[in-house]
Write an enzyme that holds these catalytic residues in place. Sequence first.
Site, PDB file in Angstrom:
ATOM      1  N   GLU A 135      48.634  18.459  54.693  1.00  0.00           N
ATOM      2  CA  GLU A 135      47.221  18.065  54.728  1.00  0.00           C
ATOM      3  C   GLU A 135      47.069  16.616  55.187  1.00  0.00           C
ATOM      4  OE1 GLU A 135      44.626  20.193  51.502  1.00  0.00           O
ATOM      5  OE2 GLU A 135      46.497  19.550  50.563  1.00  0.00           O
ATOM      6  N   TYR A 189      20.209   4.096  58.202  1.00  0.00           N
ATOM      7  CA  TYR A 189      21.136   5.139  57.742  1.00  0.00           C
ATOM      8  C   TYR A 189      22.264   5.419  58.706  1.00  0.00           C
ATOM      9  CZ  TYR A 189      17.195   7.710  59.824  1.00  0.00           C
ATOM     10  OH  TYR A 189      16.178   8.118  60.628  1.00  0.00           O
ATOM     11  N   ILE A 198      39.946  14.686  46.628  1.00  0.00           N
ATOM     12  CA  ILE A 198      38.625  14.442  47.198  1.00  0.00           C
ATOM     13  C   ILE A 198      37.765  13.634  46.215  1.00  0.00           C
ATOM     14  CG2 ILE A 198      38.624  16.341  48.836  1.00  0.00           C
ATOM     15  CD1 ILE A 198      36.927  17.976  46.910  1.00  0.00           C
ATOM     16  N   GLU A 199      38.146  13.625  44.945  1.00  0.00           N
ATOM     17  CA  GLU A 199      37.462  12.771  43.976  1.00  0.00           C
ATOM     18  C   GLU A 199      37.586  11.301  44.377  1.00  0.00           C
ATOM     19  OE1 GLU A 199      39.392  15.385  43.348  1.00  0.00           O
ATOM     20  OE2 GLU A 199      38.824  16.376  41.480  1.00  0.00           O
ATOM     21  N   LYS A 234      35.384  20.457  50.660  1.00  0.00           N
ATOM     22  CA  LYS A 234      36.590  20.824  51.395  1.00  0.00           C
ATOM     23  C   LYS A 234      36.445  22.308  51.733  1.00  0.00           C
ATOM     24  CE  LYS A 234      41.530  19.989  50.795  1.00  0.00           C
ATOM     25  NZ  LYS A 234      42.522  19.478  49.842  1.00  0.00           N
TER      26      LYS A 234
END
Length: 123
Positions: A25, A57, A76-77, A102
């Site tokens: 990954e 933005y 991913i946290e 994900k």
Amino acid sequence: MAQSLDRIYISQVRCYGYTGLLPEEKVLGQWFEVDATLDIDLAPSGQSDRIEDTLDYRAAIEHIRQTVSQSKVDLIERVAQNIADGLLTLKGVERVVVRVTKPAAPIPEFAGTIAVEITRSRG
């Protein structure tokens, strides 16, 4: 915070990144999707119609893209936390909700998605 804040919603920022527990990954990478809600006072720009009186933005989207593409972490946290930290440094942003999805988690016999959502405030 005496006044109520308004919100800017940024949805479905699709980014290629290298986050995950598996070594491949971090080498091959995969697609992620990020949504962010930014609490900010939009009254000044609502009155003036000037970009200088609000959050541009485009800067938030660029921060999200760079964070996802440059992070080579396990969770991913952690990516969500890094995104939130950066968004909270942008002009006028008081609170953020960040969701990192994900879409293709490498889990056997699982075709769904995995997502985390965090809420962080300035200070």
